[in-house]
Scaffold this motif. Sequence first.
Motif: not given
Length: 325
Positions: A243-247
């Motif tokens: 999720g943080v990588l997507i952000c």
Amino acid sequence: MEAVRVGILADPAAPTEIARRLTDLSPFDGTEWDITVVSEPFTTGSEDVETAVGRLQQQARERTWDLVVGLTELPLPDSEGGYLLAQTDSTQRAAVLSLPALGGFRLHTRARHAVHSLVSEMADPDRNGERHVTIPHRRGHWRLLKGMVRANRPWLLVPGMKSALVAALATGAVATINSTVWVLAASLSWWRLVIATVVSIALVVAWLTIDGELWDHPDDDSAQARSRSRLYNASTVATLLAGVLICYVALFVVNLAWALFILDPDVMGGYVSTPLGYGDMFVLAWFVASAATVGGGLGSGLETDEAIRAAAYSKREQERRDRLA
């Protein structure tokens, strides 16, 4: 011939969505299945498969189903330290299927085939007794972890982090037009940029885990409880990382577009006393994305959003227990 009344009892959210796509299943022998889907948190703990099967049998009696299949997004440990794909009791005509054990890809197709196989097996009068379908220890555990991460739906973390994203975008917009940031970005080698990326993402993941109290602790000192906690925590960390990588990628794209729109490489080169081109905009956006991720993620409050809490299996399991209580 009278239709066989089949009940599919599914945990809320993703298992229910999958179950509702299975109402058109039909046997190969010319008979008919009358399939009913009910959404209910029938699992009280992944460590107790027998309890889950017992609840399925109770639901079948109350709803006058001929047989019942339970779909859960929880891992189902067996007595030997491994994990189950399914457990079937043909005598009682009840079966439970662990969706994460099917893996993270082609889940709907695999679930369809698995449920069809379970119903066909229980509907066969020549088959009796219990059957445990286990998954391989090493390859199966990786597939189980991928299935758990998919069930967590890491892409839904993005709206749950909207305050952090807004703060990060604001930080990035200001940093992009700062001449000191230009100097720093021009002086960094690629390996330093990679380290900055890794550290920034790791810090935000750690902050989300601590702030959301997502780390699972064993209920007792048993090997089974410790194994379950390790699996839950691994899925939580992997989900948060995704999720943080997507952000991070979204932040990089926005920063790059902003830099290309407002900055002139010749002007920037004059400040840093080095000729710069549009390729250096890529480096600037990369560096700013890392700095903004840390500044935005750690410097702002996070919403009490279900998407954040849903990243941890232990939180969802606790909610199931509360509802059943």
